[in-house]
Design a protein around this motif. Structure first.
Motif, short mmCIF file in Angstrom:
data_model
loop_
_atom_site.label_atom_id
_atom_site.label_comp_id
_atom_site.label_asym_id
_atom_site.label_seq_id
_atom_site.Cartn_x
_atom_site.Cartn_y
_atom_site.Cartn_z
N LEU A 167 1.09 -1.16 -0.04
CA LEU A 167 0.02 -0.01 -0.13
C LEU A 167 0.98 1.29 0.02
O LEU A 167 0.33 2.31 -0.26
CB LEU A 167 -1.00 -0.14 1.14
N ILE A 168 1.89 1.04 0.50
CA ILE A 168 3.10 2.23 0.29
C ILE A 168 4.29 1.85 -0.20
O ILE A 168 4.57 0.59 -0.07
CB ILE A 168 3.24 2.84 1.71
N ARG A 169 5.09 2.79 -0.46
CA ARG A 169 6.58 2.58 -1.04
C ARG A 169 7.52 3.45 -0.29
O ARG A 169 7.03 4.35 0.40
CB ARG A 169 6.68 3.15 -2.56
N ASP A 170 8.78 3.05 -0.25
CA ASP A 170 9.80 3.89 0.49
C ASP A 170 10.85 4.14 -0.38
O ASP A 170 11.15 3.52 -1.21
CB ASP A 170 9.85 3.32 1.88
N ALA A 171 11.52 5.30 -0.19
CA ALA A 171 12.77 5.47 -0.81
C ALA A 171 13.46 6.24 0.50
O ALA A 171 13.33 7.10 1.13
CB ALA A 171 12.34 6.54 -1.95
N ARG A 172 14.95 5.84 0.16
CA ARG A 172 16.02 6.39 1.07
C ARG A 172 16.49 7.32 0.52
O ARG A 172 17.06 7.14 -0.90
CB ARG A 172 16.75 5.15 1.52
N GLU A 173 16.76 8.51 1.26
CA GLU A 173 17.58 9.54 0.69
C GLU A 173 18.31 10.23 1.83
O GLU A 173 17.87 10.63 2.76
CB GLU A 173 16.61 10.85 0.41
N GLY A 174 19.52 9.91 1.76
CA GLY A 174 20.53 10.23 2.84
C GLY A 174 20.24 9.21 3.83
O GLY A 174 20.09 7.89 3.88
N LYS A 175 20.08 9.86 5.00
CA LYS A 175 19.62 9.11 6.39
C LYS A 175 18.11 8.77 6.70
O LYS A 175 17.80 8.59 7.59
CB LYS A 175 20.54 9.73 7.75
N PHE A 176 17.30 9.52 5.60
CA PHE A 176 15.98 9.53 5.99
C PHE A 176 15.23 8.53 4.91
O PHE A 176 15.63 8.25 3.78
CB PHE A 176 15.47 10.90 5.51
N ILE A 177 14.18 7.95 5.25
CA ILE A 177 13.32 7.13 4.52
C ILE A 177 12.00 7.87 4.27
O ILE A 177 11.33 8.08 5.33
CB ILE A 177 13.10 5.66 5.21
N PHE A 178 11.53 8.03 3.15
CA PHE A 178 10.48 8.89 2.84
C PHE A 178 9.32 7.66 2.52
O PHE A 178 9.81 7.04 1.51
CB PHE A 178 10.83 9.77 1.79
N TYR A 179 8.10 7.85 2.52
CA TYR A 179 7.08 6.95 2.53
C TYR A 179 6.04 7.64 1.51
O TYR A 179 5.85 8.74 1.82
CB TYR A 179 6.40 6.29 3.56
N GLU A 180 5.54 6.92 0.67
CA GLU A 180 4.34 7.47 -0.47
C GLU A 180 3.41 6.26 -0.53
O GLU A 180 3.48 5.24 -0.36
CB GLU A 180 4.88 8.10 -1.61
#
Length: 89
Positions: free
Chosen positions: A55-68
């Motif tokens: 239902l969601i995807r994640d993407a790592r950017e640097g030390k953060f993980i973003f969800y959409e």
């Protein structure tokens, strides 16, 4: 789509609220966690369940993980539910 995983993910009110938050756009795990009166570990588990249900995807950017949101799976669920109701697909 694993419908059983999807329904399990949608059965929890916190997970539904996380999906609602993500309607406005992607958020980091920290941004999501600060919206709820539960531990970061609990939010991590909720995010994991939502991710396992696709239902969601994640993407790592640097030390953060973003969800959409993964809208394609949500559309499949909506079509299935509409079929149960007898509406045209």
């Amino acid at each position: 789509m694993g419908l059983q995983n999807t329904m399990k993910a949608l059965s929890d009110p916190i997970r539904r609220e996380i999906l609602d938050l993500l309607r406005a756009g992607r958020l980091s795990a920290g941004d999501i966690a600060e919206k709820f009166p539960v531990t970061g570990a609990a939010i991590s588990r909720h995010l994991s369940v939502l991710k396992d249900a696709d239902l969601i995807r994640d993407a790592r950017e640097g030390k953060f993980i973003f969800y959409e949101l993964n809208t394609s799976v949500l559309e499949e669920v909506m079509l299935w539910l509409a079929g149960l109701k007898g509406e045209d697909k």
